[in-house]
Design an enzyme around this catalytic site. Structure first.
Site, PDB file in Angstrom:
ATOM      1  N   TYR A   1     -56.348  45.313 -13.063  1.00 37.85           N
ATOM      2  CA  TYR A   1     -57.635  44.637 -12.938  1.00 37.85           C
ATOM      3  C   TYR A   1     -57.567  43.226 -13.512  1.00 37.85           C
ATOM      4  CZ  TYR A   1     -59.980  49.029 -11.709  1.00 37.85           C
ATOM      5  OH  TYR A   1     -60.379  50.182 -11.084  1.00 37.85           O
TER       6      TYR A   1
ATOM      7  N   LYS B   1     -62.918  66.944 -42.014  1.00 35.87           N
ATOM      8  CA  LYS B   1     -64.034  66.579 -41.142  1.00 35.87           C
ATOM      9  C   LYS B   1     -63.499  65.891 -39.886  1.00 35.87           C
ATOM     10  CE  LYS B   1     -64.648  62.247 -43.691  1.00 35.87           C
ATOM     11  NZ  LYS B   1     -65.592  61.355 -44.374  1.00 35.87           N
TER      12      LYS B   1
END
Length: 386
Positions: free
Chosen positions: A266, A41
């Site tokens: 940043y 999955k």
């Protein structure tokens, strides 16, 4: 005009030989008569559904398990003809019909699914279903007290074949004793179901239970993380006999000298205490490098570890590579995997983030990277030619 030459910003490398090794390793642990379904999955935990499914079956797995009907159809459309179990839930009657047409088993995991199932009467289809029992996880499944009613509801409907009865363990890694608690609830259900469906397959064990609780092996085990070389206990998979199948590589895009006290990225959350070189790696949280690794993560370059310097941005992050000039533009960067004598495991990254290993592999953004499969054996793996 010739097409523009592309250069991948990063590469995810999947070693299918490791997948085959891990399946064989798990099979060697099983009690006689037990088999294995491999959970593929979520794109095989980020490893590639179809190649992993083929490799697993070639190594001895009886089939695969997926989460959704759509995942099963993708496999069938790609020519995978081996056993598939959809662990559910399904959401509409047309999905019941399509799974029957595609010869895909599916789990009945809720009252709603159980109530809808008898609608298959008269459809002319043959559906193979697995009854899921909630033995203590309190998530999907019918409670043991509902089994008699379920069996009565499908009795005499030729379109419905009860192929399996299953449960799932809630705390197999955290509290192994809970496995016995859940088995005490589940085993009587198996006996009851086999009074009417004697050939039904019983399955419960995940990777952790497969390793440490042979009593839980029953007819099948359903293994996920261990197949990918991921430790069920978030420890060293190699020490557990597993081979990690996934590596993640990038490259140095530029190297810039940063003076003492200057800020990087940043917020200027990294300021070197002495002049240093900062290498820019051209992937970021848009690619699956968690922003929480800012000033916390590490990478390997030329066999040496270097720390993340500053905040991880959407498309890039910096690495403090020192002032010795060893790191150059174009050098390979290892985010996950081995380089020289060192290795960064998925478990190591997960510990830094306070999560589990397969969240890391599932979150790599494959639309922004290339994925390559190593050690394929197309001559020995099922390809839909049957």
């Amino acid at each position: 005009m010739s097409p523009m030459k592309t250069s991948p910003r990063s590469s995810v490398l999947i070693d299918l030989a490791a997948i085959r090794h891990n399946v064989a390793h798990l099979l060697a642990m099983l009690t006689p008569g037990s088999g294995i379904l491999v959970a593929v999955k979520a794109d095989a935990y980020g490893h590639g559904t179809l190649p992993v499914a083929r490799a697993a079956v070639s190594a001895g797995a009886q089939g695969v398990a997926v989460a959704t009907a759509e995942e099963a159809v993708v496999l069938r459309d790609a020519g995978f003809h081996e056993s598939i179990l959809v662990m559910g839930p399904l959401y509409s009657f047309d999905q019941y019909e399509e799974m029957a047409r595609q010869r895909v088993d599916f789990a009945v995991v809720s009252d709603h699914m159980a109530d809808l199932l008898p609608s298959l009467r008269g459809s002319g289809l043959e559906a193979r279903v697995h009854l899921k029992i909630d033995s203590g996880m309190n998530r999907q499944g019918l409670f043991p007290a509902q089994v008699d009613t379920f069996l009565e509801s499908i009795r005499g409907i030729p379109e419905i074949g009860l192929a399996g009865v299953m449960t799932h363990f809630a705390c197999a890694t955290e509290d192994p004793a809970s496995i016995d608690f859940q088995l005490e609830r589940f085993l009587p259900v198996i006996e009851r179901v086999r009074q009417e469906w004697p050939a039904v397959l019983a399955h419960a064990a995940n990777s952790a239970a497969t390793v440490h609780t042979p009593r839980s092996h029953l007819d099948l085990v359903r293994c996920g993380c261990a197949v990918y070389g991921l430790s069920p206990w978030q420890e060293d998979p190699v020490a557990e006999g597993l081979l990690p199948a996934l590596a993640w590589k990038s490259q140095v895009a530029l190297v810039k000298r940063v003076d003492t006290g200057e800020g990087v990225g940043y917020g200027h959350t990294f300021r070197p205490s002495a002049p240093t070189d900062v290498a820019l790696i051209p992937i970021g949280y848009g690619d699956g490098v968690f922003r929480a690794l800012s000033n916390r993560g590490e990478v390997l370059i030329n066999g040496r570890r270097y720390p993340v310097a500053g905040r991880v941005s959407m498309d890039s992050f910096g690495v403090d590579v020192g002032a010795d000039g060893r790191v150059k533009v174009g050098d390979e960067v290892t985010l996950i995997g081995a380089d020289g004598d060192d290795r960064i495991t998925v478990e190591e990254v997960a510990r830094r983030l306070g999560t589990i290993n397969y969240e890391i592999t599932c979150d790599i953004a494959l639309d922004r990277t290339e994925r390559r499969f190593l050690n394929e054996r197309p001559d020995k793996e099922p390809d839909g030619s049957r």
